[in-house]
Design an enzyme around this catalytic site. Structure first.
Site, PDB file in Angstrom:
ATOM      1  N   HIS A 106       0.835  -1.195   0.000  1.00 23.72           N
ATOM      2  CA  HIS A 106       0.000   0.000   0.000  1.00 23.72           C
ATOM      3  C   HIS A 106       0.873   1.249   0.000  1.00 23.72           C
ATOM      4  O   HIS A 106       1.874   1.314   0.703  1.00 23.72           O
ATOM      5  CB  HIS A 106      -0.891   0.011   1.257  1.00 23.72           C
ATOM      6  CG  HIS A 106      -1.913   1.102   1.238  1.00 23.72           C
ATOM      7  ND1 HIS A 106      -3.139   0.952   0.635  1.00 23.72           N
ATOM      8  CD2 HIS A 106      -1.884   2.363   1.709  1.00 23.72           C
ATOM      9  CE1 HIS A 106      -3.828   2.073   0.755  1.00 23.72           C
ATOM     10  NE2 HIS A 106      -3.083   2.953   1.402  1.00 23.72           N
ATOM     11  N   ASP A 147     -14.418   2.987   8.000  1.00 24.33           N
ATOM     12  CA  ASP A 147     -13.440   3.865   7.333  1.00 24.33           C
ATOM     13  C   ASP A 147     -14.110   4.654   6.226  1.00 24.33           C
ATOM     14  O   ASP A 147     -13.802   5.822   6.008  1.00 24.33           O
ATOM     15  CB  ASP A 147     -12.270   3.053   6.775  1.00 24.33           C
ATOM     16  CG  ASP A 147     -11.299   3.947   6.017  1.00 24.33           C
ATOM     17  OD1 ASP A 147     -10.708   4.836   6.662  1.00 24.33           O
ATOM     18  OD2 ASP A 147     -11.152   3.802   4.787  1.00 24.33           O
ATOM     19  N   ARG A 155     -13.742  13.106   6.969  1.00 24.11           N
ATOM     20  CA  ARG A 155     -12.412  13.752   7.076  1.00 24.11           C
ATOM     21  C   ARG A 155     -12.136  14.608   5.856  1.00 24.11           C
ATOM     22  O   ARG A 155     -11.583  15.703   5.952  1.00 24.11           O
ATOM     23  CB  ARG A 155     -11.327  12.681   7.229  1.00 24.11           C
ATOM     24  CG  ARG A 155     -11.309  12.035   8.593  1.00 24.11           C
ATOM     25  CD  ARG A 155     -10.450  10.788   8.577  1.00 24.11           C
ATOM     26  NE  ARG A 155      -9.085  11.083   8.206  1.00 24.11           N
ATOM     27  CZ  ARG A 155      -8.263  10.204   7.615  1.00 24.11           C
ATOM     28  NH1 ARG A 155      -8.669   8.984   7.349  1.00 24.11           N
ATOM     29  NH2 ARG A 155      -7.045  10.543   7.304  1.00 24.11           N
ATOM     30  N   SER A 199      -6.848   4.330   9.169  1.00 18.60           N
ATOM     31  CA  SER A 199      -7.593   4.181   7.923  1.00 18.60           C
ATOM     32  C   SER A 199      -6.897   3.162   7.018  1.00 18.60           C
ATOM     33  O   SER A 199      -7.515   2.222   6.500  1.00 18.60           O
ATOM     34  CB  SER A 199      -7.683   5.558   7.238  1.00 18.60           C
ATOM     35  OG  SER A 199      -8.100   5.437   5.912  1.00 18.60           O
ATOM     36  N   LYS A 226      -7.986  -1.246   6.588  1.00 11.15           N
ATOM     37  CA  LYS A 226      -8.319  -1.870   5.301  1.00 11.15           C
ATOM     38  C   LYS A 226      -7.332  -3.001   4.973  1.00 11.15           C
ATOM     39  O   LYS A 226      -7.716  -4.030   4.433  1.00 11.15           O
ATOM     40  CB  LYS A 226      -8.309  -0.810   4.194  1.00 11.15           C
ATOM     41  CG  LYS A 226      -9.551   0.085   4.248  1.00 11.15           C
ATOM     42  CD  LYS A 226      -9.490   1.201   3.246  1.00 11.15           C
ATOM     43  CE  LYS A 226      -8.499   2.252   3.639  1.00 11.15           C
ATOM     44  NZ  LYS A 226      -8.665   3.566   3.044  1.00 11.15           N
TER      45      LYS A 226
HETATM   46  N1  URA Z   1      -5.071   6.447   2.370  1.00  7.17           N
HETATM   47  C1  URA Z   1      -6.090   5.940   3.093  1.00  7.17           C
HETATM   48  O1  URA Z   1      -6.646   4.898   2.758  1.00  7.17           O
HETATM   49  N2  URA Z   1      -6.471   6.596   4.196  1.00  7.17           N
HETATM   50  C2  URA Z   1      -5.885   7.744   4.611  1.00  7.17           C
HETATM   51  O2  URA Z   1      -6.278   8.297   5.618  1.00  7.17           O
HETATM   52  C3  URA Z   1      -4.831   8.250   3.841  1.00  7.17           C
HETATM   53  C4  URA Z   1      -4.433   7.571   2.711  1.00  7.17           C
END
Ligand code: URA
Length: 437
Positions: free
Chosen positions: A77, A156, A163, A178, A182
């Site tokens: 990621h 999220d 946010r 966040s 995931k």
């Molecule tokens: N990527 C995400 O999935 N969440 C964040 O808060 C920032 C980048």
């Protein structure tokens, strides 16, 4: 609860669960969720709170069970960047090494691009597979890149949308929870993170990026998943191409050996970490060697072609990138003076691409996959008057003129030679922080 966070107290596990469940099920109104997010933004969270928040968010929906796919599944990621197309390069390269890649990716966010949008620029390509098709594809070809389903970390989804509109995106515990919620919910056995730092990153300073990496590695460890984070440079677009179809072209150029540079370098650095975590290589050096073999033999490109076919896309783009969407207007932007490239305001460059139609300003915006630009300059390069700075791919002459102004403002020259910034600053693991710059 909001009052307690506002006053700087540590929230208990029960309190965090109540907040997260309220977000996931809609039982707490948005104005209270937003107030809590702002209180977290100001007061921060302890590592324990951040870990509790992450686990509660991961458990707010389904946790994918990838155990029916043989082998160690390693996810990757990026915290988000401009011209950051590493997934399209390393996912097929790693899969070509026999390591299954079950990748759940995201869409563009603000000035940063998203893998799903890039893939959808390939005619016919689908990024929403049924669970059965997802598993079948990975078991058959070892690779699938798809979008998040509504049942994966739904808390999220709600909190992220809030946010985005309440100026609470750039909070370390909120970003860490966040991303990691995931990643944990998507069921991988191990995770490689690319934490970006610089003018095009969410974490503008190196210290804040290293701290984000440290927290995310720690959260992974607490959840029993090995996590390695690389802290990499985002002071200029990573690849030369910015825009959806243009970034697919950039990835194809790398996979077919036509280009390399920083984009290839970071892809190999992340990919070799994935091979080590998957027990396919003993060291990063060995991992890099195996990946390079996959690149030069064309097996990485073959794997990408296989994935495109499996997901309904036009595999012929791999041999003929001109089949990707093409913008009607091309404009060359040339240097008006001479000097060394000193600064590239990378978020401004990302926003220029977004304004051309490559990214969304409203959630409902429809993207134009063909637009963006190819940047010919890199930090440290000496440019003469008349040299090509960038080539714009635009919908109209008006859009090209606007983008040209924005890009010229984003690039600063110096008369003095400029040091080329390091590409990778640090590797963060459970054993600590190793500086590599
Ligand atoms: N990527 C995400 O999935 N969440 C964040 O808060 C920032 C980048």
């Amino acid at each position: 609860m909001i009052t307690r966070k506002k006053l700087g107290f540590e929230l208990s596990e029960d309190e965090i669960m109540e907040f997260v469940n309220g977000a996931a099920h809609g039982s707490v109104p948005d104005y209270q969720l937003s107030a809590m997010l702002m209180a977290i933004w100001f007061k921060g969270m302890t590592d324990l709170e951040t870990t509790r928040l992450t686990m509660a968010m991961a458990r707010s929906g389904d946790i994918m069970d990838l155990s029916s796919i043989p082998g160690i599944k390693v996810d990757k990621h990026s915290t988000g960047g401009v011209g950051d197309t590493t997934t399209l390069i390393l996912a097929p390269l790693v899969a070509a090494c026999g390591v299954p890649v079950a990748k759940i990716s995201g869409r563009g966010l603000g000035h940063t691009g998203g893998t799903l949008d890039k893939l959808e620029s390939i005619h016919g390509m689908s990024v929403s597979l049924t669970r059965e098709d997802f598993f079948r594809q990975i078991n058959r070809i070892g690779l699938a890149v798809v979008g998040q389903t509504s049942t994966l970390a739904p808390a999220d989804k709600t909190l992220y949308a809030l946010r985005d509109v309440t100026s609470t995106v750039d909070s370390l515990p909120l970003i860490a929870s966040s991303i990691m919620s995931k990643k944990l919910a998507s069921g991988a056995d191990a995770i490689v993170l690319d934490v970006k730092t610089g003018s095009g990153a969410m974490m503008r300073t190196l210290d804040s990026a290293i701290e984000l990496a440290r927290i995310m590695v720690q959260i992974g460890e607490m959840a029993g998943k090995p996590v390695v984070a690389l802290v990499t440079n985002m002071d200029q677009p990573l690849g030369t191409h910015v825009g959806n179809a243009l970034e697919v072209k950039d990835a194809l150029d790398v996979l077919s050996g036509r280009s390399g540079g920083d984009l290839l370098e970071v892809s190999l650095a992340l990919g070799s970490q994935m091979l080590v975590l998957a027990d396919r290589a003993k060291t990063e050096k060995e991992g890099r060697k195996i990946l390079t073999e996959m690149l030069t033999s064309g097996r990485g490109l073959d794997k990408f072609r296989e994935m495109i076919s499996a997901q309904g896309g036009d595999p012929a783009v791999c041999d003929d990138p001109c089949r990707l969407p093409q913008a009607p207007v091309r404009r060359e932007v040339r240097c008006t003076g001479e000097g060394y490239v000193k600064i590239m305001n990378t978020s401004a460059l990302g926003l220029a691409a977004q304004a051309m139609g490559a990214g969304r300003i409203l959630k409902t915006d429809v993207l134009d996959y063909s637009v963006g630009f190819v940047m010919h300059a890199r930090i440290g390069m000496h440019m003469q008057k008349g040299d090509l700075l960038c080539t714009l791919h635009a919908r109209s002459e008006g859009d090209a003129a606007t983008a040209e102004r924005a890009i010229r403002n984003a690039v600063v020259f110096s008369e003095e030679p400029v040091r080329v910034p390091p590409l990778c600053y640090a590797v963060v693991t459970r054993d600590g922080i190793r500086r590599t710059d």
